[in-house]
Design an enzyme around this catalytic site. Structure first.
Site, short mmCIF file in Angstrom:
data_model
loop_
_atom_site.label_atom_id
_atom_site.label_comp_id
_atom_site.label_asym_id
_atom_site.label_seq_id
_atom_site.Cartn_x
_atom_site.Cartn_y
_atom_site.Cartn_z
N ARG A 1 0.84 -1.20 0.00
CA ARG A 1 0.00 0.00 0.00
C ARG A 1 0.88 1.26 0.00
O ARG A 1 1.02 1.91 -1.02
CB ARG A 1 -0.94 -0.04 1.23
N HIS B 1 4.89 4.60 12.71
CA HIS B 1 4.92 4.51 11.23
C HIS B 1 5.87 5.61 10.77
O HIS B 1 5.50 6.78 10.69
CB HIS B 1 3.48 4.73 10.72
N HIS C 1 8.51 7.31 8.16
CA HIS C 1 9.17 7.44 6.86
C HIS C 1 10.62 7.85 7.15
O HIS C 1 10.92 8.40 8.21
CB HIS C 1 8.43 8.46 5.99
N CYS D 1 3.94 9.34 0.40
CA CYS D 1 2.55 9.75 0.21
C CYS D 1 2.51 10.72 -0.95
O CYS D 1 3.27 11.68 -1.00
CB CYS D 1 2.03 10.41 1.48
N ASN E 1 8.94 4.49 3.49
CA ASN E 1 8.92 4.04 4.88
C ASN E 1 10.29 3.47 5.21
O ASN E 1 11.05 3.10 4.33
CB ASN E 1 7.89 2.91 5.05
P1 HMG Z 1 -13.31 13.92 -2.70
O1 HMG Z 1 -13.01 14.21 -4.16
O2 HMG Z 1 -13.30 15.05 -1.76
O3 HMG Z 1 -14.64 13.13 -2.45
O4 HMG Z 1 -12.28 12.81 -2.23
P2 HMG Z 1 -15.91 12.75 -3.25
O5 HMG Z 1 -16.73 12.00 -2.26
O6 HMG Z 1 -16.44 13.97 -3.92
O7 HMG Z 1 -15.44 11.70 -4.38
C1 HMG Z 1 -14.82 12.05 -5.59
C2 HMG Z 1 -14.85 10.87 -6.54
O8 HMG Z 1 -14.14 9.76 -5.98
C3 HMG Z 1 -16.27 10.35 -6.79
O9 HMG Z 1 -16.26 9.80 -8.10
C4 HMG Z 1 -16.39 9.24 -5.80
O10 HMG Z 1 -17.33 8.25 -6.17
C5 HMG Z 1 -15.00 8.65 -5.78
P3 HMG Z 1 -17.03 10.55 -9.30
O11 HMG Z 1 -18.44 10.69 -8.80
O12 HMG Z 1 -16.31 11.86 -9.47
O13 HMG Z 1 -16.86 9.61 -10.45
N1 HMG Z 1 -14.69 8.02 -4.51
C6 HMG Z 1 -14.21 6.78 -4.36
N2 HMG Z 1 -13.93 5.81 -5.24
C7 HMG Z 1 -13.45 4.64 -4.75
N3 HMG Z 1 -13.24 4.42 -3.44
C8 HMG Z 1 -13.51 5.38 -2.52
C9 HMG Z 1 -14.01 6.61 -2.99
N4 HMG Z 1 -14.36 7.73 -2.36
C10 HMG Z 1 -14.78 8.59 -3.29
N5 HMG Z 1 -13.29 5.14 -1.23
C11 HMG Z 1 -11.31 11.17 -0.81
C12 HMG Z 1 -12.16 12.42 -0.89
C13 HMG Z 1 -10.93 10.92 0.63
C14 HMG Z 1 -12.08 10.00 -1.36
C15 HMG Z 1 -10.06 11.42 -1.67
O14 HMG Z 1 -9.45 12.59 -1.25
C16 HMG Z 1 -9.06 10.29 -1.64
O15 HMG Z 1 -9.36 9.15 -2.01
N6 HMG Z 1 -7.83 10.58 -1.24
C17 HMG Z 1 -6.79 9.60 -1.23
C18 HMG Z 1 -5.90 9.85 -0.12
C19 HMG Z 1 -4.82 8.80 -0.08
O16 HMG Z 1 -5.03 7.65 -0.42
N7 HMG Z 1 -3.63 9.23 0.39
C20 HMG Z 1 -2.56 8.34 0.55
C21 HMG Z 1 -2.79 7.42 1.70
S1 HMG Z 1 -2.60 8.18 3.28
C22 HMG Z 1 -0.91 8.03 3.61
O17 HMG Z 1 -0.16 7.64 2.76
C23 HMG Z 1 -0.45 8.34 4.99
C24 HMG Z 1 -0.15 7.10 5.83
O18 HMG Z 1 0.81 6.27 5.18
C25 HMG Z 1 0.40 7.54 7.18
C26 HMG Z 1 1.53 8.55 7.01
O19 HMG Z 1 2.63 8.19 6.51
O20 HMG Z 1 1.27 9.71 7.36
C27 HMG Z 1 -1.41 6.28 6.09
MG MG Z 2 2.92 6.53 5.21
#
Ligand code: HMG
Ligand code: MG
Length: 302
Positions: free
Chosen positions: A15, A207, A209, A240, A249
């Protein structure tokens, strides 16, 4: 200084490791990665994430990955679920643990999940409730707990506030995440002590990085505050997409090597992980960033 005698390593490369890759990694490779990791003995693998494919195209095949991996009994397969849409898909895919991910800094919350911290916590509430009702483990990840790419310093009380909210929502585990790898050991100790004043240390993970090369030292500092769960990524893959300049990481191989030297059990086969790291780096057409992994591989080739 007391330290845990055993730690749980959560392998996050499928992931966190792959979400930031520019080239789309074939589903076959992702499936093989997850299966090789579980064969190597990891008790918990973060397999994919059910996020918007518009935001993170690399994770668009989440359901397919989950359908094709070989489930190893006893292994917890975790996935990220930012909202109910993600949760419903994760549940259908048979995820054992869902991860809600919030930030301790406002600016990062906006960039990463397009809403304020308060709004994100509101969105997570139904996910948490549904997970509890379905008997699915729930984890809460706190990004930017040691610093933010947009805001800079993050007050410790802001981290504690999110941690407490996650506990109130019923999280089984809380991740203290150094998204951009800026933390140093004393800061890590302070944050972990503040969080574990409110949350059982057995439920808190680190966690880290490795952007600034501090991750191993930070793990050692966290071990000294009784933290016994760490997230790592083979070959140091990761980053990210919404944290510019942040590298991967901490490399799993490096952590396993250090823990072995400390006589701390993980149940993970170090040599198998070196192989996986080398295989994955070759697939991505570059050298992996694990120092221990590359050293062992060079020794083997000599
Ligand atoms: P948004 O654009 O504000 O929300 O996204 P929305 O509800 O308006 O959705 C937009 C579109 O996405 C729509 O599609 C939804 O259906 C679709 P459209 O109608 O335009 O065709 N959608 C989805 N599709 C599939 N699965 C879903 C989903 N949700 C909405 N779950 C949202 C808000 C949170 C969804 C968006 O901002 C997003 O997905 N962001 C991704 C963030 C991400 O993955 N970041 C990386 C991971 S976090 C990380 O790495 C940190 C971590 O490692 C810890 C650290 O190191 O800090 C965990
Ligand atoms: Mg991370």
């Amino acid at each position: 200084m007391s330290m845990p005698s055993r730690v749980k390593i959560v392998e996050v490369s499928p992931r966190d490791g792959l979400q930031n890759e520019k080239q789309i990694v074939p589903t076959d490779v992702k499936v093989e990665l997850v299966d090789r990791l579980t064969q190597a003995g990891f008790p918990n693998v973060e397999a994919t994430s059910f996020v918007s494919p518009k935001w993170v195209p690399q994770m668009a095949d989440a359901a397919e990955v989950m359908a094709r991996i070989q489930r190893r009994p006893g292994v917890v397969y975790s996935v990220l679920t930012p909202n109910m849409k993600g949760f419903d898909a994760a549940r259908a895919a048979g995820a054992d643990e869902v991860v809600i991910f919030g930030a301790a800094s406002e600016a990062f919350s906006q960039k990463n999940i397009n809403c304020s911290i308060a709004e994100s916590l509101e969105r997570f509430a139904p996910v948490a409730e549904a997970a509890k009702a379905a008997g699915i483990r729930l984890r809460g990840s706190i990004s930017t707990a040691l610093g933010c790419p947009y805001q800079g310093d993050v007050p410790i009380e802001d981290v504690v506030r999110v941690a407490r909210t996650f506990m109130d929502m019923g999280c089984d585990e809380i991740d203290v995440a150094d998204t951009i790898g800026v933390g140093t050991p004393q800061h890590v100790r302070n944050v972990m002590r503040a969080v574990t004043a409110h949350v059982d240390p057995a439920r808190v993970s680190g966690h880290f990085h490795d952007t600034y090369g501090q991750a191993l030292a930070n793990i050692l500092a966290a071990l000294e505050t009784d933290i016994a769960i760490f997230h790592t990524s083979v070959a140091g893959l990761g980053g990210c997409p919404y944290a510019k300049g942040a590298t991967g990481n901490v490399a799993t191989e490096d952590v396993l090597y250090m823990l072995r030297g400390l006589n701390i059990e993980t149940g993970v086969d170090f040599d198998a992980v070196v192989d996986i790291g080398q295989w994955m780096a070759a697939h991505l057409d570059r050298k992996g960033s694990s120092r221990a992994g590359n050293a062992v591989a060079a020794k083997r080739a000599a």
